[in-house]
Design a protein around this motif. Sequence first.
Motif, PDB file in Angstrom:
ATOM      1  N   ILE A 264       0.703  -0.918   0.011  1.00 45.27           N
ATOM      2  CA  ILE A 264      -0.082   0.099   0.069  1.00 45.27           C
ATOM      3  C   ILE A 264       0.787   1.344   0.179  1.00 45.27           C
ATOM      4  CG2 ILE A 264      -1.873   1.331   1.360  1.00 45.27           C
ATOM      5  CD1 ILE A 264      -2.637  -1.377   2.463  1.00 45.27           C
ATOM      6  N   LEU A 265       0.963   1.934  -1.021  1.00 48.86           N
ATOM      7  CA  LEU A 265       1.604   3.227  -1.279  1.00 48.86           C
ATOM      8  C   LEU A 265       0.900   4.370  -0.672  1.00 48.86           C
ATOM      9  CD1 LEU A 265       3.403   2.711  -4.719  1.00 48.86           C
ATOM     10  CD2 LEU A 265       4.182   2.067  -2.569  1.00 48.86           C
ATOM     11  N   ILE A 266       1.634   5.368   0.345  1.00 47.70           N
ATOM     12  CA  ILE A 266       0.930   6.260   0.455  1.00 47.70           C
ATOM     13  C   ILE A 266       1.855   7.539   0.343  1.00 47.70           C
ATOM     14  CG2 ILE A 266      -0.322   5.214   2.444  1.00 47.70           C
ATOM     15  CD1 ILE A 266       1.509   6.129   4.411  1.00 47.70           C
ATOM     16  N   GLY A 267       1.190   8.885   0.203  1.00 46.97           N
ATOM     17  CA  GLY A 267       2.156  10.048  -0.005  1.00 46.97           C
ATOM     18  C   GLY A 267       1.319  10.870  -0.507  1.00 46.97           C
ATOM     19  N   VAL A 268       1.712  12.348  -0.631  1.00 49.31           N
ATOM     20  CA  VAL A 268       0.952  13.459  -1.009  1.00 49.31           C
ATOM     21  C   VAL A 268       0.748  13.157  -2.630  1.00 49.31           C
ATOM     22  CG1 VAL A 268       1.824  14.972   0.505  1.00 49.31           C
ATOM     23  CG2 VAL A 268       2.866  14.834  -1.873  1.00 49.31           C
TER      24      VAL A 268
ATOM     25  N   ALA B 184      -2.288  -1.032  -3.574  1.00 48.74           N
ATOM     26  CA  ALA B 184      -3.390  -0.101  -3.635  1.00 48.74           C
ATOM     27  C   ALA B 184      -2.377   0.850  -3.139  1.00 48.74           C
ATOM     28  CB  ALA B 184      -4.030  -0.597  -2.240  1.00 48.74           C
ATOM     29  N   ASN B 185      -3.220   2.193  -3.461  1.00 46.98           N
ATOM     30  CA  ASN B 185      -2.349   3.524  -2.954  1.00 46.98           C
ATOM     31  C   ASN B 185      -3.392   4.477  -2.303  1.00 46.98           C
ATOM     32  OD1 ASN B 185      -3.112   5.657  -4.932  1.00 46.98           O
ATOM     33  ND2 ASN B 185      -2.662   3.922  -6.189  1.00 46.98           N
ATOM     34  N   TYR B 186      -3.050   5.289  -1.492  1.00 43.40           N
ATOM     35  CA  TYR B 186      -3.864   6.348  -0.872  1.00 43.40           C
ATOM     36  C   TYR B 186      -3.026   7.721  -0.963  1.00 43.40           C
ATOM     37  CZ  TYR B 186      -6.487   8.250   3.095  1.00 43.40           C
ATOM     38  OH  TYR B 186      -7.323   9.114   3.804  1.00 43.40           O
ATOM     39  N   PRO B 187      -3.904   8.906  -1.181  1.00 43.53           N
ATOM     40  CA  PRO B 187      -3.265  10.067  -1.132  1.00 43.53           C
ATOM     41  C   PRO B 187      -3.561  10.522   0.247  1.00 43.53           C
ATOM     42  CG  PRO B 187      -5.541  10.244  -2.137  1.00 43.53           C
ATOM     43  CD  PRO B 187      -4.946   8.798  -1.869  1.00 43.53           C
ATOM     44  N   LEU B 188      -2.267  11.153   0.935  1.00 47.87           N
ATOM     45  CA  LEU B 188      -2.441  11.884   2.194  1.00 47.87           C
ATOM     46  C   LEU B 188      -2.855  13.371   1.736  1.00 47.87           C
ATOM     47  CD1 LEU B 188       1.056  10.618   3.834  1.00 47.87           C
ATOM     48  CD2 LEU B 188      -1.210   9.962   4.135  1.00 47.87           C
TER      49      LEU B 188
ATOM     50  N   ARG C 185      -4.379  -0.549  10.027  1.00 51.42           N
ATOM     51  CA  ARG C 185      -4.447  -2.231  10.249  1.00 51.42           C
ATOM     52  C   ARG C 185      -3.405  -2.872   9.397  1.00 51.42           C
ATOM     53  NH1 ARG C 185     -10.268  -1.098   8.958  1.00 51.42           N
ATOM     54  NH2 ARG C 185     -11.344  -0.448  11.050  1.00 51.42           N
ATOM     55  N   HIS C 186      -2.929  -2.306   8.456  1.00 54.99           N
ATOM     56  CA  HIS C 186      -1.981  -2.789   7.410  1.00 54.99           C
ATOM     57  C   HIS C 186      -0.723  -2.228   7.331  1.00 54.99           C
ATOM     58  CE1 HIS C 186      -5.512  -5.050   6.036  1.00 54.99           C
ATOM     59  NE2 HIS C 186      -6.230  -3.774   5.927  1.00 54.99           N
ATOM     60  N   ARG C 187      -0.357  -1.805   8.708  1.00 56.79           N
ATOM     61  CA  ARG C 187       0.957  -1.015   8.847  1.00 56.79           C
ATOM     62  C   ARG C 187       2.189  -1.527   8.189  1.00 56.79           C
ATOM     63  NH1 ARG C 187       2.155   2.841  12.714  1.00 56.79           N
ATOM     64  NH2 ARG C 187       0.216   1.831  14.038  1.00 56.79           N
ATOM     65  N   GLY C 188       2.339  -2.988   8.187  1.00 51.65           N
ATOM     66  CA  GLY C 188       3.461  -3.555   7.657  1.00 51.65           C
ATOM     67  C   GLY C 188       3.631  -3.918   5.952  1.00 51.65           C
ATOM     68  N   LYS C 189       2.428  -3.303   5.425  1.00 58.00           N
ATOM     69  CA  LYS C 189       2.304  -3.193   3.860  1.00 58.00           C
ATOM     70  C   LYS C 189       2.314  -1.870   3.331  1.00 58.00           C
ATOM     71  CE  LYS C 189      -0.768  -7.116   3.619  1.00 58.00           C
ATOM     72  NZ  LYS C 189      -2.177  -7.648   3.102  1.00 58.00           N
ATOM     73  N   LEU C 190       2.668  -0.847   4.350  1.00 64.67           N
ATOM     74  CA  LEU C 190       2.832   0.719   3.852  1.00 64.67           C
ATOM     75  C   LEU C 190       4.192   0.995   3.515  1.00 64.67           C
ATOM     76  CD1 LEU C 190       0.567   2.396   6.714  1.00 64.67           C
ATOM     77  CD2 LEU C 190      -0.122   1.442   4.603  1.00 64.67           C
ATOM     78  N   PHE C 191       4.174   1.528   2.297  1.00 61.11           N
ATOM     79  CA  PHE C 191       5.465   2.370   1.937  1.00 61.11           C
ATOM     80  C   PHE C 191       4.939   3.763   1.544  1.00 61.11           C
ATOM     81  CE2 PHE C 191       6.647  -2.193   1.474  1.00 61.11           C
ATOM     82  CZ  PHE C 191       7.894  -2.118   1.359  1.00 61.11           C
ATOM     83  N   GLY C 192       5.756   4.639   2.156  1.00 61.61           N
ATOM     84  CA  GLY C 192       5.411   6.175   1.890  1.00 61.61           C
ATOM     85  C   GLY C 192       6.377   6.615   0.764  1.00 61.61           C
TER      86      GLY C 192
ATOM     87  N   MET D  99       4.613  10.228   8.459  1.00 66.41           N
ATOM     88  CA  MET D  99       4.953   8.733   7.922  1.00 66.41           C
ATOM     89  C   MET D  99       6.044   8.251   8.865  1.00 66.41           C
ATOM     90  SD  MET D  99       4.593   8.627   3.886  1.00 66.41           S
ATOM     91  CE  MET D  99       5.617  10.209   3.406  1.00 66.41           C
ATOM     92  N   GLN D 100       7.073   9.092   8.996  1.00 62.31           N
ATOM     93  CA  GLN D 100       8.112   8.688   9.893  1.00 62.31           C
ATOM     94  C   GLN D 100       7.621   8.359  11.559  1.00 62.31           C
ATOM     95  OE1 GLN D 100      10.694  12.072   9.476  1.00 62.31           O
ATOM     96  NE2 GLN D 100      11.887  10.968   7.852  1.00 62.31           N
ATOM     97  N   ARG D 101       6.818   9.394  11.839  1.00 63.83           N
ATOM     98  CA  ARG D 101       6.264   8.982  13.360  1.00 63.83           C
ATOM     99  C   ARG D 101       5.318   7.726  13.297  1.00 63.83           C
ATOM    100  NH1 ARG D 101       3.833  13.355  13.651  1.00 63.83           N
ATOM    101  NH2 ARG D 101       1.526  12.744  13.390  1.00 63.83           N
ATOM    102  N   GLU D 102       4.697   7.220  12.195  1.00 64.38           N
ATOM    103  CA  GLU D 102       3.767   6.055  12.346  1.00 64.38           C
ATOM    104  C   GLU D 102       5.015   4.865  11.774  1.00 64.38           C
ATOM    105  OE1 GLU D 102       1.218   5.701  13.298  1.00 64.38           O
ATOM    106  OE2 GLU D 102       0.045   7.414  13.152  1.00 64.38           O
ATOM    107  N   GLY D 103       6.149   5.046  11.549  1.00 67.49           N
ATOM    108  CA  GLY D 103       7.259   3.993  11.358  1.00 67.49           C
ATOM    109  C   GLY D 103       7.023   3.482   9.991  1.00 67.49           C
ATOM    110  N   VAL D 104       6.672   4.127   8.957  1.00 69.54           N
ATOM    111  CA  VAL D 104       6.148   3.999   7.626  1.00 69.54           C
ATOM    112  C   VAL D 104       7.809   4.101   6.742  1.00 69.54           C
ATOM    113  CG1 VAL D 104       5.331   4.093   5.324  1.00 69.54           C
ATOM    114  CG2 VAL D 104       3.927   4.409   7.495  1.00 69.54           C
ATOM    115  N   ALA D 105       8.102   3.064   6.222  1.00 69.82           N
ATOM    116  CA  ALA D 105       9.474   3.212   5.243  1.00 69.82           C
ATOM    117  C   ALA D 105       8.801   4.170   4.192  1.00 69.82           C
ATOM    118  CB  ALA D 105       9.897   1.932   4.590  1.00 69.82           C
ATOM    119  N   VAL D 106       9.947   5.161   3.959  1.00 71.03           N
ATOM    120  CA  VAL D 106       9.731   6.369   3.066  1.00 71.03           C
ATOM    121  C   VAL D 106      10.918   6.047   1.909  1.00 71.03           C
ATOM    122  CG1 VAL D 106       9.647   8.778   2.611  1.00 71.03           C
ATOM    123  CG2 VAL D 106       8.999   7.696   4.922  1.00 71.03           C
TER     124      VAL D 106
END
Length: 292
Positions: A170-174, A195-199, A215-222, A260-267
Amino acid sequence: MRARPVIVAFPYASFRRSALSGIRSVFFISDGTGITAETLGHSLLAQFQECRFRLERLPFVDSQMRAQACVRQIRAAAMRDGVRPIVVSTIVDAAVVAALREADALFLDLFEQSIGPLEAELGVRASHSVGRSHGITESASYFARIEAINFTLAHDDGQSHERLNEADVILIGVSRSGKTPTSLYLALQFGIKAANYPLIPEDFERDCLPPELLRHRGKLFGLSISPLRLAQIRSERRPGSRYAQPDNCNFEVEAALQLMQREGVAVIDSTARSIEELAALILQAIQPAEQG
């Protein structure tokens, strides 16, 4: 019937001067889709950043008649550009290749350079058959890629939170940081359900990621990006808008990075990376986990 274009022969020195000062046409020609020729060709051309290229893919060139039509296009490009074009080919039929070589062009025959050494190493003659790769449509990996593409399209830009448990990534970012093209590339090339989600400002005001994603923190990439580059990209899409203003881009990028850094997401910084590079970094991160 169209008149045959005039063939102009240029000395090597003028080739070089034109290549450095003008635009050189590059044709990716294949008896299939041409995607392989184009992908490999882009990798080669990327090494010559001082040059400018006009790119064109010519797929399904599986007969001498179609090759002759390509020759006419190549010759026309030579006349227009004042320099011979470059042809990147993955055609296996010798007769079709011979017909193509009637054009005055620099030919990079990717199959010719590879099949001979493979035949010598394996001790087996290649089939030299047109369209052998078409058989992959019957393979499990092909259908896995189709399923991944459908999943990725359904989960693009945060459209749906359903079945996120099936996502590989799951990709996240602006907005405009490269999430959609990277997701589609992962799906198309590797069968990765992305999947991807816009911040968005609401996420920054709430100061946390949506619970559906947590719920899927382990799949997140920023994906992050420089504010300057983001402003340039957004200005092309919505010139003069608040969305594209440098101060707004700077705020969104910084807020997203902190979140993202606070939530421990790899960026991963997408500013100067191609889609292929972004995908490779993500695959490198998830494949050891899959193998374990």
